[in-house]
Design an enzyme around this catalytic site. Structure first.
Site, PDB file in Angstrom:
ATOM      1  N   ASP A 142      42.515  61.407  26.040  1.00 57.64           N
ATOM      2  CA  ASP A 142      43.947  60.946  26.016  1.00 57.64           C
ATOM      3  C   ASP A 142      43.853  59.455  25.215  1.00 57.64           C
ATOM      4  O   ASP A 142      43.159  58.732  25.424  1.00 57.64           O
ATOM      5  CB  ASP A 142      44.505  60.821  27.180  1.00 57.64           C
ATOM      6  N   ASP A 198      53.742  73.484  30.406  1.00 57.82           N
ATOM      7  CA  ASP A 198      53.654  72.506  31.437  1.00 57.82           C
ATOM      8  C   ASP A 198      54.440  72.786  32.577  1.00 57.82           C
ATOM      9  O   ASP A 198      55.690  73.193  32.173  1.00 57.82           O
ATOM     10  CB  ASP A 198      54.292  70.787  30.771  1.00 57.82           C
TER      11      ASP A 198
END
Length: 238
Positions: free
Chosen positions: A8, A130
């Site tokens: 990330d 998600d």
């Protein structure tokens, strides 16, 4: 099962967030390329690269990092974060991504992502699902939608999608184990879907359980950086 380490990115650095919260950020390395090369040296073939700056800016920000990793490794990279337009998707592919992950836009603008599936092919477009308590999460995971995870995946299979990154946002970055029961239920309901588990993968036992459940892949982030999973221990899955 595919083992897919995650990098990330914030300000070009390798970070992890807890539950997607930018206020709960840990920086692990200032050289994402070195991290990616370390993964490759251990036999890893895939990389999940997330542009968190891009997610906030609603446009790709860390494309130069993607380009460097693609140029200096042979990793198959899926790239996500800030991809809101077909132009941005083309930029990501141009910078070396083999696949992209359509995140919140898959919830907000299904017609856009359906067009991407038609234009680029289902093998290049991964749908991000998600979820929290088996309901789809939206707005940077801050809100819960009315749609169940199963409804969402069923809908996108109908649109021609094949591969889904299913992230349990309540577990992401917490090192408390993955949502195994949710994934087992999805595998039973959608045997044709390629499901990638994400969030909470903490130990080699977690990886074994996901492989046994028939998951297509597992994304592993914090566990590698914190050392609860050693890259050497993943070799038998590679």
């Amino acid at each position: 099962m595919e083992i897919i380490p995650a990098i990330d990115l914030i300000n070009g650095q390798c970070v992890r967030l807890t539950e997607g919260d930018f206020a709960q950020q840990t920086t692990y390395d200032n050289d994402p390329l070195a991290v990616a090369q370390r993964f490759e040296q251990h036999g890893v073939r895939r990389l999940h690269l997330v542009d968190l700056d891009g997610a906030r800016a609603k446009r790709p920000v860390n494309l130069p990092v993607l380009e460097r990793i693609a140029h200096h490794t042979k990793l198959t990279i899926d790239f996500g974060g800030g991809l809101q337009s077909e132009e941005a998707v083309r930029q990501a592919f141009g910078a070396g991504a083999a696949q992209i992950t359509a995140g919140s836009i898959a919830v907000r603008k299904p017609e856009t992502v359906t067009n991407w599936l038609r234009t680029f092919g289902a093998e290049k477009i991964i749908v991000g699902a998600d979820f929290r308590n088996n309901y789809i999460s939206i707005n940077a995971w801050a809100e819960q939608s009315e749609r169940t995870l199963a409804e969402f995946i069923g809908e996108y299979l109908g649109f021609g999608a094949t591969t889904f990154v299913c992230t349990d946002v309540s577990k992401d970055g917490k090192l408390q184990g993955p949502a195994l029961e949710s994934y087992q239920a999805l595998r039973t309901q959608f045997p044709a879907a390629q499901l990638v588990a994400s969030g909470g993968v903490t130990t080699i036992a977690d990886v074994e359980a996901l492989a046994e459940a028939g998951l297509y892949g597992a994304i592993i982030g914090k566990a590698i950086y914190e050392g609860t999973i050693q890259l050497e221990d993943l070799r038998r899955f590679l």
